[in-house]
Design a protein around this motif. Structure first.
Motif, PDB file in Angstrom:
ATOM      1  N   LEU A  14       0.677  -0.842   0.209  1.00 59.68           N
ATOM      2  CA  LEU A  14      -0.317   0.408  -0.260  1.00 59.68           C
ATOM      3  C   LEU A  14       0.963   1.570  -0.050  1.00 59.68           C
ATOM      4  O   LEU A  14       1.391   1.823   1.305  1.00 59.68           O
ATOM      5  N   ALA A  15       1.002   2.062  -1.042  1.00 62.17           N
ATOM      6  CA  ALA A  15       1.585   3.049  -1.061  1.00 62.17           C
ATOM      7  C   ALA A  15       0.937   4.285  -0.760  1.00 62.17           C
ATOM      8  O   ALA A  15       1.284   5.166  -0.171  1.00 62.17           O
ATOM      9  N   LYS A  16      -0.403   4.422  -1.147  1.00 59.59           N
ATOM     10  CA  LYS A  16      -1.361   5.682  -1.116  1.00 59.59           C
ATOM     11  C   LYS A  16      -2.276   4.770  -0.357  1.00 59.59           C
ATOM     12  O   LYS A  16      -3.365   4.172  -0.619  1.00 59.59           O
ATOM     13  N   PRO A  17      -3.148   5.703   0.656  1.00 59.95           N
ATOM     14  CA  PRO A  17      -4.424   5.270   0.898  1.00 59.95           C
ATOM     15  C   PRO A  17      -5.800   4.742   0.813  1.00 59.95           C
ATOM     16  O   PRO A  17      -6.667   4.089   1.087  1.00 59.95           O
ATOM     17  N   SER A  18      -5.389   5.550  -0.675  1.00 63.18           N
ATOM     18  CA  SER A  18      -6.635   4.911  -1.282  1.00 63.18           C
ATOM     19  C   SER A  18      -7.279   4.009  -1.782  1.00 63.18           C
ATOM     20  O   SER A  18      -7.706   3.656  -2.390  1.00 63.18           O
ATOM     21  N   ASP A  19      -5.705   3.709  -2.270  1.00 69.74           N
ATOM     22  CA  ASP A  19      -5.905   2.127  -2.332  1.00 69.74           C
ATOM     23  C   ASP A  19      -6.242   0.920  -1.357  1.00 69.74           C
ATOM     24  O   ASP A  19      -6.432  -0.357  -1.818  1.00 69.74           O
ATOM     25  N   ALA A  20      -6.465   0.999  -0.510  1.00 70.95           N
ATOM     26  CA  ALA A  20      -7.146   0.101   0.993  1.00 70.95           C
ATOM     27  C   ALA A  20      -8.965   0.279   1.051  1.00 70.95           C
ATOM     28  O   ALA A  20      -9.237   1.583   0.767  1.00 70.95           O
ATOM     29  N   LEU A  21      -8.992  -0.430   0.863  1.00 67.28           N
ATOM     30  CA  LEU A  21      -9.647  -0.581   1.667  1.00 67.28           C
ATOM     31  C   LEU A  21      -9.972  -1.375   2.461  1.00 67.28           C
ATOM     32  O   LEU A  21      -9.530  -2.817   3.450  1.00 67.28           O
ATOM     33  N   VAL A  22     -11.173  -1.128   3.632  1.00 68.96           N
ATOM     34  CA  VAL A  22     -11.178  -1.327   5.538  1.00 68.96           C
ATOM     35  C   VAL A  22     -12.256  -1.925   5.416  1.00 68.96           C
ATOM     36  O   VAL A  22     -13.684  -0.837   5.584  1.00 68.96           O
ATOM     37  N   LEU A  23     -12.365  -2.695   5.960  1.00 67.61           N
ATOM     38  CA  LEU A  23     -13.768  -4.059   6.417  1.00 67.61           C
ATOM     39  C   LEU A  23     -13.362  -4.585   7.479  1.00 67.61           C
ATOM     40  O   LEU A  23     -12.012  -4.853   8.173  1.00 67.61           O
ATOM     41  N   THR A  24     -14.515  -4.837   8.221  1.00 73.03           N
ATOM     42  CA  THR A  24     -14.396  -5.450  10.088  1.00 73.03           C
ATOM     43  C   THR A  24     -15.267  -6.274   9.687  1.00 73.03           C
ATOM     44  O   THR A  24     -16.952  -6.019   9.587  1.00 73.03           O
ATOM     45  N   THR A  25     -14.481  -7.686  10.937  1.00 72.56           N
ATOM     46  CA  THR A  25     -16.183  -8.623  10.595  1.00 72.56           C
ATOM     47  C   THR A  25     -17.355  -8.190  11.550  1.00 72.56           C
ATOM     48  O   THR A  25     -16.951  -7.145  13.017  1.00 72.56           O
ATOM     49  N   ILE A  26     -18.436  -9.411  11.165  1.00 73.46           N
ATOM     50  CA  ILE A  26     -19.524  -8.636  12.329  1.00 73.46           C
ATOM     51  C   ILE A  26     -20.074  -9.533  12.579  1.00 73.46           C
ATOM     52  O   ILE A  26     -19.952 -11.186  12.159  1.00 73.46           O
TER      53      ILE A  26
END
Length: 158
Positions: free
Chosen positions: A84-96
């Motif tokens: 990951l070079a830049k934050p816009s390339d990251a998708l953050v998910l959480t389990t529920i």
């Protein structure tokens, strides 16, 4: 590619939609390939379905849709591992977790987000050390408040 699933039958999934977890997920270390499916009847909930084990699917959300103050500060080694070079390339998910008998008591694991490099579909579940979050944040705080009120009233409904 055709993928057999327990919940959704046999699905045709494009290879470019496969998300790879090089080290697996905690508790599912041998499962390395997943894909996303929308959870029917919901707007922000998705299934993270295993390619290799038909019965394994986790419910995930974009935590920023539910927790306005949520933030993730990824350690440098994790950023490098994911490329990951830049934050816009990251998708953050959480389990529920959604209790079968009390769906309003659903909780999210905010201490261990799943981070996906959307350019390479490479992913990892990251444990946030020293985090103020827990593994069981209520998705619907009003439900939590109602339960606390019921307890205060001797277990009776309010």
């Amino acid at each position: 590619m055709k993928v057999k699933t327990t919940r959704f039958g046999i699905l045709e999934i494009e290879a470019k939609k496969i998300i790879t977890f090089p080290t697996g997920l905690p508790g599912f270390e041998k499962l390395r390939r997943f894909f996303m499916l929308p959870a029917e009847g919901t707007e922000h909930i998705q299934w993270l379905q295993s390619v290799d084990k038909p019965e394994t699917a986790l419910l995930v959300i974009d935590p920023f849709q539910y927790f306005a103050d949520y933030s993730v500060d990824l350690p440098e080694p994790d950023l490098e591992e994911l490329g990951l070079a830049k934050p816009s390339d990251a998708l953050v998910l959480t389990t529920i977790t959604v209790p079968q008998k009390k769906p309003g008591s659903a909780t999210a694991n905010l201490v261990a987000p799943i981070v996906i490099n959307t350019r390479h579909n490479k992913s990892k579940q990251v444990i946030l050390n020293g985090s103020p979050y827990t593994t069981k944040h209520h998705l619907f705080p009003q439900h939590k408040e109602t339960k606390q009120q019921e307890k205060a009233c001797g277990g009776e409904g309010v």
